[in-house]
Write a protein that holds these residues in place. Sequence first.
Motif, PDB file in Angstrom:
ATOM      1  N   PHE A  12       0.701  -4.693  10.283  1.00 25.55           N
ATOM      2  CA  PHE A  12       1.900  -4.429  11.071  1.00 25.55           C
ATOM      3  C   PHE A  12       2.877  -5.604  10.984  1.00 25.55           C
ATOM      4  O   PHE A  12       2.963  -6.440  11.881  1.00 25.55           O
ATOM      5  CB  PHE A  12       1.524  -4.126  12.517  1.00 25.55           C
ATOM      6  CG  PHE A  12       2.679  -3.646  13.365  1.00 25.55           C
ATOM      7  CD1 PHE A  12       3.514  -2.644  12.909  1.00 25.55           C
ATOM      8  CD2 PHE A  12       2.927  -4.206  14.605  1.00 25.55           C
ATOM      9  CE1 PHE A  12       4.580  -2.195  13.677  1.00 25.55           C
ATOM     10  CE2 PHE A  12       3.980  -3.770  15.389  1.00 25.55           C
ATOM     11  CZ  PHE A  12       4.814  -2.756  14.920  1.00 25.55           C
ATOM     12  N   GLY A  13       3.631  -5.664   9.893  1.00 25.37           N
ATOM     13  CA  GLY A  13       4.584  -6.735   9.659  1.00 25.37           C
ATOM     14  C   GLY A  13       5.896  -6.516  10.380  1.00 25.37           C
ATOM     15  O   GLY A  13       6.280  -5.391  10.709  1.00 25.37           O
ATOM     16  N   LEU A  14       6.628  -7.624  10.596  1.00 27.76           N
ATOM     17  CA  LEU A  14       7.894  -7.593  11.326  1.00 27.76           C
ATOM     18  C   LEU A  14       9.085  -7.986  10.465  1.00 27.76           C
ATOM     19  O   LEU A  14      10.141  -8.307  10.994  1.00 27.76           O
ATOM     20  CB  LEU A  14       7.827  -8.529  12.547  1.00 27.76           C
ATOM     21  CG  LEU A  14       6.774  -8.234  13.600  1.00 27.76           C
ATOM     22  CD1 LEU A  14       6.938  -9.176  14.781  1.00 27.76           C
ATOM     23  CD2 LEU A  14       6.827  -6.784  14.070  1.00 27.76           C
ATOM     24  N   GLY A  15       8.938  -7.947   9.165  1.00 29.35           N
ATOM     25  CA  GLY A  15      10.062  -8.286   8.298  1.00 29.35           C
ATOM     26  C   GLY A  15       9.720  -9.379   7.310  1.00 29.35           C
ATOM     27  O   GLY A  15       8.889 -10.250   7.573  1.00 29.35           O
ATOM     28  N   ALA A  16      10.362  -9.337   6.159  1.00 29.36           N
ATOM     29  CA  ALA A  16      10.058 -10.233   5.045  1.00 29.36           C
ATOM     30  C   ALA A  16      10.206 -11.700   5.428  1.00 29.36           C
ATOM     31  O   ALA A  16      11.109 -12.087   6.175  1.00 29.36           O
ATOM     32  CB  ALA A  16      10.951  -9.915   3.862  1.00 29.36           C
ATOM     33  N   THR A  17       9.309 -12.520   4.902  1.00 23.14           N
ATOM     34  CA  THR A  17       9.370 -13.968   5.089  1.00 23.14           C
ATOM     35  C   THR A  17      10.352 -14.578   4.095  1.00 23.14           C
ATOM     36  O   THR A  17      10.727 -13.938   3.104  1.00 23.14           O
ATOM     37  CB  THR A  17       7.981 -14.580   4.894  1.00 23.14           C
ATOM     38  OG1 THR A  17       7.462 -14.156   3.621  1.00 23.14           O
ATOM     39  CG2 THR A  17       7.025 -14.129   5.987  1.00 23.14           C
ATOM     40  N   ALA A  28      11.370  -6.090   2.671  1.00 21.69           N
ATOM     41  CA  ALA A  28      10.292  -5.314   3.286  1.00 21.69           C
ATOM     42  C   ALA A  28      10.303  -5.529   4.799  1.00 21.69           C
ATOM     43  O   ALA A  28      10.578  -6.629   5.281  1.00 21.69           O
ATOM     44  CB  ALA A  28       8.945  -5.720   2.712  1.00 21.69           C
ATOM     45  N   ASN A  29       9.991  -4.493   5.550  1.00 18.18           N
ATOM     46  CA  ASN A  29       9.982  -4.598   7.009  1.00 18.18           C
ATOM     47  C   ASN A  29       9.197  -3.414   7.570  1.00 18.18           C
ATOM     48  O   ASN A  29       9.755  -2.346   7.826  1.00 18.18           O
ATOM     49  CB  ASN A  29      11.407  -4.608   7.573  1.00 18.18           C
ATOM     50  CG  ASN A  29      11.456  -4.970   9.046  1.00 18.18           C
ATOM     51  OD1 ASN A  29      10.524  -4.707   9.793  1.00 18.18           O
ATOM     52  ND2 ASN A  29      12.566  -5.568   9.470  1.00 18.18           N
ATOM     53  N   THR A  30       7.920  -3.607   7.752  1.00 11.93           N
ATOM     54  CA  THR A  30       7.058  -2.509   8.170  1.00 11.93           C
ATOM     55  C   THR A  30       7.543  -1.865   9.465  1.00 11.93           C
ATOM     56  O   THR A  30       7.807  -0.660   9.518  1.00 11.93           O
ATOM     57  CB  THR A  30       5.606  -3.001   8.338  1.00 11.93           C
ATOM     58  OG1 THR A  30       5.144  -3.513   7.079  1.00 11.93           O
ATOM     59  CG2 THR A  30       4.700  -1.867   8.782  1.00 11.93           C
ATOM     60  N   PHE A  31       7.681  -2.655  10.532  1.00 12.71           N
ATOM     61  CA  PHE A  31       8.100  -2.119  11.821  1.00 12.71           C
ATOM     62  C   PHE A  31       9.536  -1.604  11.764  1.00 12.71           C
ATOM     63  O   PHE A  31       9.838  -0.480  12.196  1.00 12.71           O
ATOM     64  CB  PHE A  31       7.955  -3.198  12.898  1.00 12.71           C
ATOM     65  CG  PHE A  31       8.456  -2.808  14.256  1.00 12.71           C
ATOM     66  CD1 PHE A  31       8.190  -1.551  14.786  1.00 12.71           C
ATOM     67  CD2 PHE A  31       9.180  -3.710  15.028  1.00 12.71           C
ATOM     68  CE1 PHE A  31       8.648  -1.203  16.060  1.00 12.71           C
ATOM     69  CE2 PHE A  31       9.629  -3.368  16.293  1.00 12.71           C
ATOM     70  CZ  PHE A  31       9.373  -2.114  16.801  1.00 12.71           C
ATOM     71  N   GLY A  32      10.440  -2.402  11.225  1.00 12.57           N
ATOM     72  CA  GLY A  32      11.850  -2.030  11.194  1.00 12.57           C
ATOM     73  C   GLY A  32      12.117  -0.759  10.432  1.00 12.57           C
ATOM     74  O   GLY A  32      12.908   0.093  10.866  1.00 12.57           O
ATOM     75  N   HIS A  33      11.447  -0.594   9.308  1.00 14.81           N
ATOM     76  CA  HIS A  33      11.697   0.598   8.495  1.00 14.81           C
ATOM     77  C   HIS A  33      11.059   1.847   9.087  1.00 14.81           C
ATOM     78  O   HIS A  33      11.593   2.951   8.941  1.00 14.81           O
ATOM     79  CB  HIS A  33      11.216   0.358   7.063  1.00 14.81           C
ATOM     80  CG  HIS A  33      12.095  -0.582   6.300  1.00 14.81           C
ATOM     81  ND1 HIS A  33      11.672  -1.292   5.188  1.00 14.81           N
ATOM     82  CD2 HIS A  33      13.397  -0.941   6.493  1.00 14.81           C
ATOM     83  CE1 HIS A  33      12.667  -2.037   4.734  1.00 14.81           C
ATOM     84  NE2 HIS A  33      13.709  -1.846   5.508  1.00 14.81           N
ATOM     85  N   ASP A  68      15.568   0.031  15.539  1.00 12.57           N
ATOM     86  CA  ASP A  68      16.229   1.227  16.044  1.00 12.57           C
ATOM     87  C   ASP A  68      15.401   1.882  17.143  1.00 12.57           C
ATOM     88  O   ASP A  68      14.188   2.057  17.009  1.00 12.57           O
ATOM     89  CB  ASP A  68      16.446   2.237  14.909  1.00 12.57           C
ATOM     90  CG  ASP A  68      17.453   1.750  13.885  1.00 12.57           C
ATOM     91  OD1 ASP A  68      18.507   1.243  14.293  1.00 12.57           O
ATOM     92  OD2 ASP A  68      17.171   1.871  12.677  1.00 12.57           O
ATOM     93  N   GLY A  69      16.083   2.244  18.236  1.00  9.02           N
ATOM     94  CA  GLY A  69      15.414   2.947  19.321  1.00  9.02           C
ATOM     95  C   GLY A  69      14.862   2.051  20.414  1.00  9.02           C
ATOM     96  O   GLY A  69      14.373   2.549  21.431  1.00  9.02           O
ATOM     97  N   PHE A  70      14.939   0.735  20.225  1.00  6.52           N
ATOM     98  CA  PHE A  70      14.386  -0.205  21.203  1.00  6.52           C
ATOM     99  C   PHE A  70      15.554  -0.920  21.886  1.00  6.52           C
ATOM    100  O   PHE A  70      16.269  -1.697  21.258  1.00  6.52           O
ATOM    101  CB  PHE A  70      13.437  -1.192  20.534  1.00  6.52           C
ATOM    102  CG  PHE A  70      12.180  -0.548  20.036  1.00  6.52           C
ATOM    103  CD1 PHE A  70      11.022  -0.570  20.803  1.00  6.52           C
ATOM    104  CD2 PHE A  70      12.161   0.116  18.817  1.00  6.52           C
ATOM    105  CE1 PHE A  70       9.859   0.052  20.354  1.00  6.52           C
ATOM    106  CE2 PHE A  70      11.003   0.737  18.367  1.00  6.52           C
ATOM    107  CZ  PHE A  70       9.854   0.710  19.134  1.00  6.52           C
ATOM    108  N   SER A  71      15.718  -0.672  23.183  1.00  5.87           N
ATOM    109  CA  SER A  71      16.916  -1.132  23.891  1.00  5.87           C
ATOM    110  C   SER A  71      16.692  -2.304  24.828  1.00  5.87           C
ATOM    111  O   SER A  71      17.652  -2.950  25.259  1.00  5.87           O
ATOM    112  CB  SER A  71      17.522   0.031  24.697  1.00  5.87           C
ATOM    113  OG  SER A  71      16.582   0.538  25.632  1.00  5.87           O
ATOM    114  N   GLN A  72      15.432  -2.623  25.183  1.00  8.35           N
ATOM    115  CA  GLN A  72      15.182  -3.712  26.132  1.00  8.35           C
ATOM    116  C   GLN A  72      15.529  -5.056  25.506  1.00  8.35           C
ATOM    117  O   GLN A  72      15.100  -5.361  24.389  1.00  8.35           O
ATOM    118  CB  GLN A  72      13.718  -3.700  26.581  1.00  8.35           C
ATOM    119  CG  GLN A  72      13.421  -4.696  27.690  1.00  8.35           C
ATOM    120  CD  GLN A  72      12.048  -4.480  28.318  1.00  8.35           C
ATOM    121  OE1 GLN A  72      11.410  -3.465  28.093  1.00  8.35           O
ATOM    122  NE2 GLN A  72      11.590  -5.442  29.110  1.00  8.35           N
TER     123      GLN A  72
END
Length: 397
Positions: A12-17, A28-33, A68-72
Amino acid sequence: MKRAFILLLDSFGLGATPDAAKYNDSGANTFGHIAAWAAKAGTPMNMPTLEKLGLAAAAHTACGRWADGFSQRDGFTAAYGAARERSTGKDTQSGHWEIAGVPVEFDWGYFPRTVPSFPAELTARLRELGNVPGFLGDCHASGTEIINKHGDEHVATGKPIIYTSADSVLQIAAHEESFGLERLYELCEIAFKLVEPYNIGRVIARPFVGANGKYTRTTNRHDYAVAPPAPTLLDHVKNGGGEVIALGKISDIFAAQGVSRVVKGADNMALFDALLKVADEAGDGALTFVNFVDFDQAFGHRRDVAGYSNALHEMDARLPEFMAKLREGDLVVVTADHGCDPTWTGSDHTREHIPMIFFGPGVQPRALGISDTFSDIGQTVAHHLGVQPLSNGTNLL
């Protein structure tokens, strides 16, 4: 009383290093994509538990954008951040070992993207010692695709299916009934000794069942892995008198080093059920380390975006059950070991930031920023449990 839980959402990655270009993973961005895919499909992701803990904020820290979809945007209840891998590559072992305080400072051996992938002298010796008529595959491949491609011929001829990936690995697939599970394990044990000169990290037994071009892998997978080159967090906890409870494939990844008890599960939800049971049983000083493998094995490598999204929603919906069992002195971290962007090309892992989301009764919510090594996670857990400090990493809390 102090206990610790590492909940690892495999891949569960959060975006390319910043160094992702070296691995052809820029962008690459597992969560974002996954979030972008869901929003485009008209069904935005809704993970209130993880969002409140700070998941989207951690992803924003890692890649500079909100999913996308996360507003907090504030009021998070955990200490959240992201981490970059110090080890080279994007392997399962490297990620787990580095979390536990032992970055991989050497280069693993890898098999090339040629056909055949494996050296002729290796397969010849494996054929001889394993007493098999030959091999099928011998290439880089997706595990589910290659067993359906060669399954019929394997059953007819008795030739095992061998393949590899971007990981330092040799995988052997065989039918549990026609070939035999124990025979597959024996073949993998032979292979594990033979790949040692090639500096390969793991040999994986991949048993399957089925017939007539329709095959499914079973839960009897077994990893034969090189042991970590130095004591890990698991060793420090066990040597300090605490129980180390390994759920899922954790024990295999660490070659059982530093493990007190092994708990298996057929899938993510079975492992979550086991986690709830362990949360009731674990005593003072215990470390529970669970790998939720389906994110990677069933969805990331399969490039199944919908399946990955559904699995994340299942996890989010069940987290409150686990949180209700936490006691004073408990520390939990939600993290990963690498990325495996299901929208990316190919079927391999992706070089990405991983989440660091620490919570528990005594954790003060705050932003942790970006760590330069996964070992900050293990060092924080070691400090919390009061065991010998790790040789790498910084306590974040």
